[in-house]
Write an enzyme that holds these catalytic residues in place. Structure first.
Site, PDB file in Angstrom:
ATOM      1  N   ARG A 252     -19.835 -33.001   0.677  1.00  0.00           N
ATOM      2  CA  ARG A 252     -18.482 -33.350   0.264  1.00  0.00           C
ATOM      3  C   ARG A 252     -18.156 -34.777   0.624  1.00  0.00           C
ATOM      4  O   ARG A 252     -18.539 -35.254   1.697  1.00  0.00           O
ATOM      5  CB  ARG A 252     -17.465 -32.423   0.923  1.00  0.00           C
ATOM      6  CG  ARG A 252     -17.325 -31.117   0.147  1.00  0.00           C
ATOM      7  CD  ARG A 252     -16.197 -30.275   0.642  1.00  0.00           C
ATOM      8  NE  ARG A 252     -15.976 -30.511   2.056  1.00  0.00           N
ATOM      9  CZ  ARG A 252     -14.801 -30.807   2.561  1.00  0.00           C
ATOM     10  NH1 ARG A 252     -13.743 -30.904   1.805  1.00  0.00           N
ATOM     11  NH2 ARG A 252     -14.669 -31.000   3.867  1.00  0.00           N
TER      12      ARG A 252
ATOM     13  N   SER B  70     -24.064 -31.449   9.913  1.00  0.00           N
ATOM     14  CA  SER B  70     -23.921 -30.136  10.558  1.00  0.00           C
ATOM     15  C   SER B  70     -25.243 -29.568  11.085  1.00  0.00           C
ATOM     16  O   SER B  70     -25.559 -28.394  10.860  1.00  0.00           O
ATOM     17  CB  SER B  70     -23.314 -29.143   9.575  1.00  0.00           C
ATOM     18  OG  SER B  70     -22.177 -29.694   8.987  1.00  0.00           O
TER      19      SER B  70
ATOM     20  N   ASP C 170     -20.373 -31.231  12.811  1.00  0.00           N
ATOM     21  CA  ASP C 170     -19.190 -30.663  12.145  1.00  0.00           C
ATOM     22  C   ASP C 170     -18.178 -30.050  13.119  1.00  0.00           C
ATOM     23  O   ASP C 170     -16.965 -30.110  12.885  1.00  0.00           O
ATOM     24  CB  ASP C 170     -19.577 -29.654  11.050  1.00  0.00           C
ATOM     25  CG  ASP C 170     -20.515 -28.582  11.533  1.00  0.00           C
ATOM     26  OD1 ASP C 170     -21.062 -28.719  12.647  1.00  0.00           O
ATOM     27  OD2 ASP C 170     -20.722 -27.603  10.799  1.00  0.00           O
TER      28      ASP C 170
HETATM   29 MG    MG Z   1     -19.101 -26.675   7.008  1.00  0.00          MG
END
Ligand code: MG
Ligand code: ADP
Length: 445
Positions: free
Chosen positions: A74, A138, A192
Site C-alpha cells: 500500500r 512487516s 508494522d
Molecule cells: Mg498489515
C-alpha cells in the site's frame, strides 16, 4: 453415538481452553523470554530495538508511506498537520503476486519501486522536490538505525531469494535510483507493529503498545532504554525506545495434536508457534485438521471425507469468520458456504459442530492474544497503576466476530476490575501512517 459426539466435543473444548494456571505460567514464561531477548541472549522473543520512541504529535510535513504487508503493498501520501491531525492526500493498493513473494528479491524490489513510480506519477507527486518515504516492512528486521535494517528471515510464506541478511532500505533505494527516482528516498524503516503504535501515539499519548492480528501476529511496546541491556554502551537519545518483540515466535505454549500436525507440515517446523495458534494464516487450517479428525472418528459429515477438505489450507480463516457470524436457524449460511466448498450433504448438527470448532479455535486465539498483551503490560507496569492504550491493526482483529470481545474478556479474567485501565483501539492503516510519522520524527532530529 450421540454421547460419543458430546464427549468428543467436550474434550475438544477443554483442550482449546486456557485455565487460569496456564495463563499465569504463560505470562511467567513470556517474561523470562522477554528478559533474555533484552539481554541479547538466545530467546524465542527477539526483542528488536526500533531506534525510535513515540512521537510528540507535533510533527509536520508531507510524506509517502509504503506498507509492505503479507498480502498487499500500500502506498499513501500523507500530510501531518501537527497537534495529532493527519490528512490522507492519496492512496493506492497493489496486490503482491506469488512470483514476487517467492521469486528473486531483485524482482520484488523492482516491483515495489515500479509501484512507487506509478503512484507518484498518477497522483502528481513526482517532481524535482525531494520526497521522503516511511517504509513499513512487516518482517523481522535487525536495525542499527532508523534508516537501515537487515532482514533476519522471511515470514508469512515469503521466500524471495537474496534478501535475507541484506539491508532492505539499501535494496529499495537502489531500485528507486534504477527507475530514475533520485528524489525519493527512504527516510525511516519500521516494522508494522511499530508503525501502528506510533500512528496511535501521534494523537493519543497513553498509547504504549502496538499489536497486529492479520496474516501474522506480532507486537511492540515502549521500553526504558536502561532496561534494554543489549543496548548498553550504545549512544542513544531520550529515555525510551520502542521494542519489537517478534512474539510470533514465542513457543512455550501447550499445544494440541492439531497444532503439532500443522507445525510439522509447515515450512518452519518448531518456529512461530504462537503465530500458528493466533493468526489468519493458520486458524482455518487448524479448523480443517480438527474436522478431518472428527470425520475419522465418525462424528462429522457421516464419516465421509469431502474432497474439499483433503487439501491443506483450503479452509480459510475468512470462512470461520463467516460461520461465526451465522445466526440463522439451521445455519443456512454455513450450509451454503459448505456447499460452495463441495460439502453438499451436511446436516444441521454437522454445521453446529463446525461452528463449535471455529469457536474453540478463535476463542483460544483471542485468549492467547490477551495473555501475550497482559505479559507486556505487566512488564512495563507490574501493578497496572497507569492507563495503557494498545493500538491494534489487522483483519483478524477487525473482522472476526467475537475476536476483539474475546481479548477483552480474557484481559478481564487476568486483571479483574483493573482491566478497565487497558484500552484496545483499532488503528486501521496504522502501520502505513506510522512509518510516515517516523519519517517526520527523523526529519526533525
Ligand atoms: Mg498489515
Ligand atoms: P496483512 O497481515 O497481510 O498485513 P491483514 O491484516 O489484512 O493483512 O490480514 C489479512 C489476513 O486476514 C488474511 O491472510 C486472512 O487470513 C485474514 N482474513 C481475511 N478476511 C478475514 C475475515 N473476514 N475474518 C477473519 N480473518 C480474515
Amino acid at each position: 453415538m450421540k454421547n460419543l459426539k458430546i464427549r468428543l466435543l467436550d474434550r475438544l473444548e477443554q483442550e482449546f481452553a486456557l485455565t487460569a494456571g496456564q495463563i499465569k505460567r504463560f505470562i511467567k514464561d513470556f517474561h523470562f523470554q522477554m528478559n533474555k531477548g533484552l539481554a541479547g541472549e538466545k530467546s524465542s522473543l527477539e526483542m528488536l530495538p526500533a531506534f525510535v520512541d513515540r512521537p510528540s504529535g507535533k510533527e509536520k510535513g508531507r510524506f509517502i508511506a509504503l506498507d509492505l504487508g503479507g498480502t498487499n503493498l500500500r502506498l499513501l501520501q500523507l500530510e501531518l498537520k501537527g497537534s495529532g491531525r493527519i490528512e490522507k492526500l492519496a492512496e493506492r493498493k497493489f496486490v503482491l503476486k506469488e512470483k514476487y513473494i517467492k521469486g528473486k528479491g531483485k524482482d520484488l524490489f523492482d516491483f515495489i519501486a515500479g509501484c512507487i513510480k506509478r503512484f507518484v506519477q498518477e497522483k502528481g507527486i513526482a517532481g524535482t522536490k525531494k520526497s521522503d518515504i516511511g517504509f513499513t516492512f512487516s518482517f523481522p528486521i535487525r536495525q542499527a538505525s532508523i534508516t537501515s535494517g537487515v532482514l533476519m528471515y522471511w515470514t508469512k510464506g515469503f521466500c524471495a531469494k537474496g534478501v535475507v541478511g541484506k539491508d532492505v532500505v539499501g535494496l529499495l533505494n537502489r531500485a528507486l535510483a534504477e527507475k530514475g527516482l533520485y528524489n525519493i528516498k527512504v527516510a525511516a524503516l519500521a516494522n508494522d507493529t511499530v508503525g501502528t503504535l506510533v500512528a496511535r501515539a501521534y494523537r493519543e499519548s497513553e498509547c504504549d503498545i502496538g499489536a497486529i492480528f492479520g496474516t501474522g501476529t506480532n507486537a511492540c511496546y515502549r521500553e526504558k532504554i536502561s532496561r534494554i541491556l543489549k543496548m548498553k554502551g550504545r549512544k542513544t537519545k531520550g529515555s525510551h525506545m520502542i521494542i519489537n518483540t517478534e512474539w510470533a515466535n514465542f513457543n512455550k505454549i501447550n499445544t494440541t495434536v492439531y497444532d503439532r500436525i500443522l507445525d510439522k507440515n509447515s515450512i518452519n517446523p518448531g518456529e512461530h508457534i504462537l503465530e500458528k495458534m493466533i493468526s489468519g494464516m493458520y486458524l482455518g487450517e487448524i479448523a480443517r485438521l480438527v474436522m478431518l479428525d472428527l470425520i475419522k472418528r465418525g462424528v462429522l459429515f457421516n464419516s465421509k471425507l469431502p474432497q474439499a477438505l483433503r487439501v491443506p489450507r483450503v479452509f480459510k480463516t475468512e470462512y470461520m469468520s463467516y460461520i461465526a457470524a451465522d445466526r440463522t436457524v439451521g445455519l443456512v449460511k454455513t450450509n451454503s458456504l459448505l456447499r460452495k466448498l463441495g460439502i453438499k450433504d451436511s446436516c444441521c448438527q454437522d454445521r453446529q459442530v463446525v461452528k463449535k470448532i471455529c469457536n474453540f479455535i478463535s476463542g483460544r486465539a483471542a485468549c492467547l492474544s490477551a495473555a501475550s498483551l497482559a505479559a507486556i503490560i505487566l512488564k512495563i507496569d507490574p501493578d497496572l497503576s497507569r492507563r495503557h492504550t494498545v493500538a491494534v491493526d489487522g483483519t483478524v482483529y477487525e473482522k472476526y466476530p467475537g475476536f476483539a470481545n474475546g481479548i477483552n474478556a480474557c484481559l478481564k479474567r487476568i486483571f479483574a476490575k483493573k482491566s478497565s485501565k487497558i484500552k484496545i483501539s483499532l488503528t486501521k492503516d496504522g502501520s502505513g501512517i506510522g512509518a510516515a510519522i517516523i519519517a517526520a520524527v527523523t526529519d526533525e532530529n
